[in-house]
Design a protein around this motif. Structure first.
Motif, mmCIF file in Angstrom:
data_model
loop_
_atom_site.group_PDB
_atom_site.id
_atom_site.type_symbol
_atom_site.label_atom_id
_atom_site.label_comp_id
_atom_site.label_asym_id
_atom_site.label_seq_id
_atom_site.Cartn_x
_atom_site.Cartn_y
_atom_site.Cartn_z
ATOM 1 N N ALA A 199 0.941 -1.196 0.231
ATOM 2 C CA ALA A 199 0.028 0.032 0.074
ATOM 3 C C ALA A 199 0.821 1.179 -0.010
ATOM 4 O O ALA A 199 1.939 1.250 0.321
ATOM 5 N N ILE A 200 0.081 2.416 -0.338
ATOM 6 C CA ILE A 200 0.933 3.782 -0.456
ATOM 7 C C ILE A 200 0.463 4.723 0.420
ATOM 8 O O ILE A 200 -1.096 4.536 0.649
ATOM 9 N N PHE A 201 0.667 5.913 0.867
ATOM 10 C CA PHE A 201 0.090 6.823 1.553
ATOM 11 C C PHE A 201 -1.084 7.417 0.922
ATOM 12 O O PHE A 201 -0.664 7.572 -0.739
ATOM 13 N N ILE B 80 0.300 3.468 8.966
ATOM 14 C CA ILE B 80 0.048 4.730 8.838
ATOM 15 C C ILE B 80 -0.533 4.843 7.141
ATOM 16 O O ILE B 80 -1.636 5.573 7.079
ATOM 17 N N ARG B 81 0.036 4.014 6.394
ATOM 18 C CA ARG B 81 -0.477 3.956 5.117
ATOM 19 C C ARG B 81 -1.843 3.382 5.126
ATOM 20 O O ARG B 81 -2.928 3.894 4.298
ATOM 21 N N GLU B 82 -2.093 2.215 5.751
ATOM 22 C CA GLU B 82 -3.510 1.687 5.737
ATOM 23 C C GLU B 82 -4.402 2.656 6.289
ATOM 24 O O GLU B 82 -5.641 2.646 5.812
ATOM 25 N N ALA C 237 2.153 17.154 -5.483
ATOM 26 C CA ALA C 237 2.548 15.699 -6.282
ATOM 27 C C ALA C 237 3.675 15.137 -5.218
ATOM 28 O O ALA C 237 4.718 15.779 -5.156
ATOM 29 N N PHE C 238 3.368 14.093 -4.762
ATOM 30 C CA PHE C 238 4.293 13.311 -3.933
ATOM 31 C C PHE C 238 4.211 11.918 -4.218
ATOM 32 O O PHE C 238 3.284 11.378 -4.688
ATOM 33 N N VAL C 239 5.463 11.246 -4.099
ATOM 34 C CA VAL C 239 5.505 9.797 -4.365
ATOM 35 C C VAL C 239 5.865 9.078 -2.943
ATOM 36 O O VAL C 239 6.495 9.706 -2.195
ATOM 37 N N ASP C 240 5.345 7.955 -3.019
ATOM 38 C CA ASP C 240 5.439 6.786 -2.005
ATOM 39 C C ASP C 240 6.499 5.870 -2.402
ATOM 40 O O ASP C 240 6.017 5.018 -3.120
ATOM 41 N N ALA D 254 -1.041 9.247 11.113
ATOM 42 C CA ALA D 254 -1.253 9.663 9.604
ATOM 43 C C ALA D 254 -1.551 11.403 9.459
ATOM 44 O O ALA D 254 -1.170 11.809 8.570
ATOM 45 N N LYS D 255 -2.336 11.764 10.508
ATOM 46 C CA LYS D 255 -2.629 13.213 10.581
ATOM 47 C C LYS D 255 -1.261 14.040 10.809
ATOM 48 O O LYS D 255 -1.062 14.936 9.883
ATOM 49 N N VAL D 256 -0.164 13.438 11.446
ATOM 50 C CA VAL D 256 0.986 14.181 11.521
ATOM 51 C C VAL D 256 1.770 14.174 10.433
ATOM 52 O O VAL D 256 2.039 15.040 9.809
ATOM 53 N N VAL D 257 1.629 13.067 9.563
ATOM 54 C CA VAL D 257 2.226 13.040 8.136
ATOM 55 C C VAL D 257 1.442 13.808 7.229
ATOM 56 O O VAL D 257 2.233 14.456 6.498
#
Ligand SMILES: [Mn+2]
Length: 293
Positions: free
Chosen positions: A20-22, A58-60, A80-83, A282-285
């Motif tokens: 999975a990805i963010f 976190i991703r999940e 635009a960001f990549v995981d 996840a919210k911090v991220v």
């Protein structure tokens, strides 16, 4: 090791991009400005293990939160960001893991991307900080953490999670580290915190950061900085911690800063069956993704 020459054809044995990805991230770095990657490692954890499952958790849960941040009035959908997935790390001792993290961070920087690393335990930060400090010699490291992490060695390892900031101080001068509202450590660690003026009280946080506007900043977030009442899913919880509103105050200041890299470490999702700790992380991220862009 692979050499990265073309971000459109990003293929590297540094990362395992399965899984999975963010939320909202891409799988290829072309045209992106930030790269997320995970380091599923908790090999030196001295108390309660499980941080190796942090990046996946976190991703999940990331799809369960909004992409829009009302505080910043910014939306992940506009970025635009990549995981890149997980750094390929060997099982066991921390030294080769820290080396792999440094190499992976160098690869991210070489693509012109800003690194946002998901831990894993805190020992991984020194590898990423070393790579980022090599690019930005005036880099300032800001540490959110319950613990000072200034031990020279712990339980026989110089790369223990309890030595994380000591190792970072090998690549950064003392005055380029700010340790925000640390509340746990040895007498010697606290003596050093006070003598070096690296310890910043929570009330002084914004004032201490204001002179650094324009300076490249690396923010390392050990999630045990937050109170165990709001974030119990971490390996070394410490009562007397902070709330989201305290983090929001930091965000309000950091929006005026040049954040060039960040990490979020020490989420041990299985220690919180409610799952709230993972959602908090996840919210911090999300906030860091929006700030770092
Ligand atoms: Mn800590």
């Amino acid at each position: 090791m692979s050499v990265l020459v073309n971000s459109d054809l990003f293929e590297s044995d540094l990362f395992d991009s399965d899984g999975a990805i963010f939320m909202g991230s891409r799988r290829q770095p072309a045209a992106c400005s930030v790269a997320i990657f995970g380091v599923p490692y908790d090999g030196t954890t001295s108390f309660r293990p499980g941080a190796r499952f942090g990046p996946a958790a976190i991703r999940e849960v990331s799809n369960g939160i909004e992409s829009y941040c009302p505080q910043l009035n910014l939306d992940l959908e506009d970025l635009a960001f990549v995981d890149l997935g997980a750094v390929n790390i060997p099982f066991g001792a921390p030294e080769p893991v820290v080396a792999a993290v440094k190499q992976a961070t160098e690869a991210v920087l070489a693509l012109g991307l800003k690194p946002l690393m998901l831990g894993g335990e805190h020992s991984i930060s020194s590898g990423a900080v070393a790579a980022v400090a090599a690019k930005y010699p005036d880099l300032v490291l800001i540490q959110l953490d319950a613990h000072a992490d200034l031990r020279h060695e712990w339980l026989g390892s110089t790369h223990s999670h309890a030595c994380a900031m000591r190792r970072c101080l090998e690549v950064l001068p003392s005055k380029q580290l700010l340790q925000i509202a640390i509340r746990s450590g040895s007498r010697a660690e606290f003596k050093e915190l006070h003598q070096t003026n690296r310890l910043v009280a929570i009330e002084q946080m914004a004032t201490a950061l204001q002179p650094l506007r324009g300076t490249p900043i690396y923010l390392t977030v050990d999630l045990d900085w937050f109170d165990p009442a709001v974030l119990p899913g971490t390996g070394t919880p410490e009562p007397g911690g902070f709330l989201w509103s305290d983090f929001a105050c930091l965000i309000d200041e950091l929006r005026h800063h040049n954040l060039v890299a960040a990490d979020v470490v020490e989420l041990a999702p299985m220690l919180d069956p409610s799952g709230v700790s993972s959602i908090f992380a996840a919210k911090v991220v999300r906030s860091l993704l929006l700030l770092i862009n």
